[in-house]
Design a protein around this motif. Structure first.
Motif, PDB file in Angstrom:
ATOM      1  N   VAL A 107      18.801  16.604  20.548  1.00 28.36           N
ATOM      2  CA  VAL A 107      20.123  17.091  20.142  1.00 28.36           C
ATOM      3  C   VAL A 107      20.154  17.164  18.619  1.00 28.36           C
ATOM      4  O   VAL A 107      19.623  16.298  17.933  1.00 28.36           O
ATOM      5  CB  VAL A 107      21.265  16.202  20.676  1.00 28.36           C
ATOM      6  CG1 VAL A 107      21.235  14.813  20.070  1.00 28.36           C
ATOM      7  CG2 VAL A 107      22.614  16.850  20.460  1.00 28.36           C
ATOM      8  N   THR A 108      20.755  18.244  18.127  1.00 27.68           N
ATOM      9  CA  THR A 108      20.885  18.420  16.686  1.00 27.68           C
ATOM     10  C   THR A 108      22.343  18.263  16.303  1.00 27.68           C
ATOM     11  O   THR A 108      23.206  19.010  16.776  1.00 27.68           O
ATOM     12  CB  THR A 108      20.370  19.812  16.250  1.00 27.68           C
ATOM     13  OG1 THR A 108      18.991  19.914  16.605  1.00 27.68           O
ATOM     14  CG2 THR A 108      20.515  19.997  14.743  1.00 27.68           C
ATOM     15  N   LEU A 109      22.588  17.257  15.463  1.00 28.87           N
ATOM     16  CA  LEU A 109      23.928  16.993  14.951  1.00 28.87           C
ATOM     17  C   LEU A 109      23.962  17.366  13.485  1.00 28.87           C
ATOM     18  O   LEU A 109      23.065  17.009  12.729  1.00 28.87           O
ATOM     19  CB  LEU A 109      24.273  15.503  15.083  1.00 28.87           C
ATOM     20  CG  LEU A 109      24.198  14.867  16.465  1.00 28.87           C
ATOM     21  CD1 LEU A 109      24.495  13.378  16.366  1.00 28.87           C
ATOM     22  CD2 LEU A 109      25.145  15.546  17.423  1.00 28.87           C
TER      23      LEU A 109
ATOM     24  N   TYR B  12      21.421   9.086  21.590  1.00 27.58           N
ATOM     25  CA  TYR B  12      20.386  10.044  21.207  1.00 27.58           C
ATOM     26  C   TYR B  12      19.094   9.383  20.753  1.00 27.58           C
ATOM     27  O   TYR B  12      18.009   9.841  21.077  1.00 27.58           O
ATOM     28  CB  TYR B  12      20.910  10.979  20.104  1.00 27.58           C
ATOM     29  CG  TYR B  12      22.220  11.615  20.465  1.00 27.58           C
ATOM     30  CD1 TYR B  12      22.332  12.470  21.553  1.00 27.58           C
ATOM     31  CD2 TYR B  12      23.372  11.344  19.735  1.00 27.58           C
ATOM     32  CE1 TYR B  12      23.543  13.046  21.899  1.00 27.58           C
ATOM     33  CE2 TYR B  12      24.585  11.919  20.070  1.00 27.58           C
ATOM     34  CZ  TYR B  12      24.665  12.763  21.154  1.00 27.58           C
ATOM     35  OH  TYR B  12      25.864  13.322  21.486  1.00 27.58           O
TER      36      TYR B  12
ATOM     37  N   ASP C  32      15.671  11.155  20.089  1.00 31.01           N
ATOM     38  CA  ASP C  32      15.841  12.581  20.352  1.00 31.01           C
ATOM     39  C   ASP C  32      16.833  13.213  19.387  1.00 31.01           C
ATOM     40  O   ASP C  32      17.360  14.287  19.646  1.00 31.01           O
ATOM     41  CB  ASP C  32      16.330  12.794  21.786  1.00 31.01           C
ATOM     42  CG  ASP C  32      15.254  12.456  22.809  1.00 31.01           C
ATOM     43  OD1 ASP C  32      14.065  12.588  22.486  1.00 31.01           O
ATOM     44  OD2 ASP C  32      15.615  12.062  23.923  1.00 31.01           O
TER      45      ASP C  32
ATOM     46  N   GLU D  24      24.972  26.736  12.340  1.00 29.34           N
ATOM     47  CA  GLU D  24      23.987  27.497  13.126  1.00 29.34           C
ATOM     48  C   GLU D  24      22.931  26.592  13.741  1.00 29.34           C
ATOM     49  O   GLU D  24      22.466  26.839  14.856  1.00 29.34           O
ATOM     50  CB  GLU D  24      23.284  28.536  12.235  1.00 29.34           C
ATOM     51  CG  GLU D  24      24.138  29.706  11.856  1.00 29.34           C
ATOM     52  CD  GLU D  24      23.489  30.545  10.756  1.00 29.34           C
ATOM     53  OE1 GLU D  24      22.295  30.336  10.429  1.00 29.34           O
ATOM     54  OE2 GLU D  24      24.199  31.407  10.209  1.00 29.34           O
ATOM     55  N   ARG D  25      22.546  25.561  13.011  1.00 32.12           N
ATOM     56  CA  ARG D  25      21.470  24.676  13.463  1.00 32.12           C
ATOM     57  C   ARG D  25      21.942  23.621  14.455  1.00 32.12           C
ATOM     58  O   ARG D  25      21.120  22.980  15.115  1.00 32.12           O
ATOM     59  CB  ARG D  25      20.838  23.957  12.257  1.00 32.12           C
ATOM     60  CG  ARG D  25      20.214  24.852  11.205  1.00 32.12           C
ATOM     61  CD  ARG D  25      18.827  25.335  11.518  1.00 32.12           C
ATOM     62  NE  ARG D  25      17.825  24.345  11.750  1.00 32.12           N
ATOM     63  CZ  ARG D  25      16.780  24.103  10.985  1.00 32.12           C
ATOM     64  NH1 ARG D  25      16.609  24.766   9.870  1.00 32.12           N
ATOM     65  NH2 ARG D  25      15.886  23.208  11.326  1.00 32.12           N
ATOM     66  N   ALA D  26      23.258  23.400  14.545  1.00 33.97           N
ATOM     67  CA  ALA D  26      23.792  22.239  15.267  1.00 33.97           C
ATOM     68  C   ALA D  26      24.134  22.518  16.727  1.00 33.97           C
ATOM     69  O   ALA D  26      24.588  23.605  17.077  1.00 33.97           O
ATOM     70  CB  ALA D  26      25.043  21.741  14.550  1.00 33.97           C
ATOM     71  N   ASP D  27      23.940  21.469  17.534  1.00 35.33           N
ATOM     72  CA  ASP D  27      24.482  21.445  18.897  1.00 35.33           C
ATOM     73  C   ASP D  27      25.884  20.854  18.884  1.00 35.33           C
ATOM     74  O   ASP D  27      26.699  21.156  19.756  1.00 35.33           O
ATOM     75  CB  ASP D  27      23.595  20.588  19.815  1.00 35.33           C
ATOM     76  CG  ASP D  27      22.190  21.135  19.922  1.00 35.33           C
ATOM     77  OD1 ASP D  27      22.042  22.362  20.114  1.00 35.33           O
ATOM     78  OD2 ASP D  27      21.238  20.339  19.802  1.00 35.33           O
ATOM     79  N   ARG D  28      26.132  19.989  17.906  1.00 31.49           N
ATOM     80  CA  ARG D  28      27.431  19.330  17.736  1.00 31.49           C
ATOM     81  C   ARG D  28      27.646  19.115  16.243  1.00 31.49           C
ATOM     82  O   ARG D  28      26.692  18.963  15.500  1.00 31.49           O
ATOM     83  CB  ARG D  28      27.486  17.959  18.422  1.00 31.49           C
ATOM     84  CG  ARG D  28      27.184  17.926  19.894  1.00 31.49           C
ATOM     85  CD  ARG D  28      27.343  16.525  20.487  1.00 31.49           C
ATOM     86  NE  ARG D  28      28.743  16.150  20.560  1.00 31.49           N
ATOM     87  CZ  ARG D  28      29.561  16.483  21.553  1.00 31.49           C
ATOM     88  NH1 ARG D  28      29.109  17.198  22.546  1.00 31.49           N
ATOM     89  NH2 ARG D  28      30.818  16.090  21.552  1.00 31.49           N
TER      90      ARG D  28
ATOM     91  N   LEU E 199      31.678  25.106  18.950  1.00 35.94           N
ATOM     92  CA  LEU E 199      30.793  23.959  18.743  1.00 35.94           C
ATOM     93  C   LEU E 199      31.581  22.668  18.944  1.00 35.94           C
ATOM     94  O   LEU E 199      32.648  22.508  18.347  1.00 35.94           O
ATOM     95  CB  LEU E 199      30.236  24.025  17.321  1.00 35.94           C
ATOM     96  CG  LEU E 199      29.026  23.169  16.983  1.00 35.94           C
ATOM     97  CD1 LEU E 199      27.806  23.640  17.757  1.00 35.94           C
ATOM     98  CD2 LEU E 199      28.747  23.265  15.488  1.00 35.94           C
TER      99      LEU E 199
END
Length: 161
Positions: free
Chosen positions: A2-4, A31, A34, A114-118, A147
């Motif tokens: 996951v990308t925060l 997380y 990950d 753009e890069r984030a999941d959250r 988002l």
């Protein structure tokens, strides 16, 4: 994985720092390894987030708003931490702006989203200001893009007057 990404206030009181750090550590618990964290590593919330990502064993992605950001915007009392986080980054993205200005910050914020999941917002809930580009503006943009936003503002947290 996951990308925060983070947005947040720069002007946290000294008493707020440990409260925010603890809240971020708790938020990252699900997380752990990950985790990818994306931050501009500015003073305050951005750097607290980045430190917590590194401490949690996550990957740190640094987004610098301009080519002159370190020289023009990093104050002496933040320089050591900024340099340490910059060196700890797995990836450093420098926006194509020569100088740090509103457009550079808006570009950096767009890359964060753009890069984030959250989005993690270290934010007291105050509305956007007229000048734009602040924490509330990034939250509004994230929500408009669909988002998910995790607001971190622990009880007792305050901004400097």
């Amino acid at each position: 994985m996951v990308t925060l990404a983070v947005t947040g206030h720069m002007d946290l009181t000294d008493e707020s720092v440990p409260l925010v750090k603890a809240a971020l550590r708790e938020l990252f618990q699900p997380y752990r390894e990950d985790l990818v964290g994306v931050s501009c590593i500015a003073a305050g919330a951005d750097s607290l987030f980045a430190e917590a990502v590194v401490e949690a064993g996550g990957r740190l992605v640094v987004v610098l708003p301009s080519q002159d950001y370190r020289q023009a915007k990093v104050k002496p009392d933040h320089a050591e931490l900024f340099d340490r986080l910059h060196a700890a980054a797995d990836e450093v993205l420098i926006m194509p702006h020569e100088t740090a200005n509103r457009q550079a910050y808006e570009t950096a914020n767009a890359v964060l989203l753009e890069r984030a999941d959250r989005l993690v917002a270290v934010w007291n809930g105050s509305p956007p200001s007229a000048k734009g580009g602040g924490t509330a503006d990034v939250v509004v943009d994230a929500r408009a893009a669909g988002l998910p936003v995790d607001v971190v503002w622990p009880e007792g947290a305050e901004r400097r007057a």
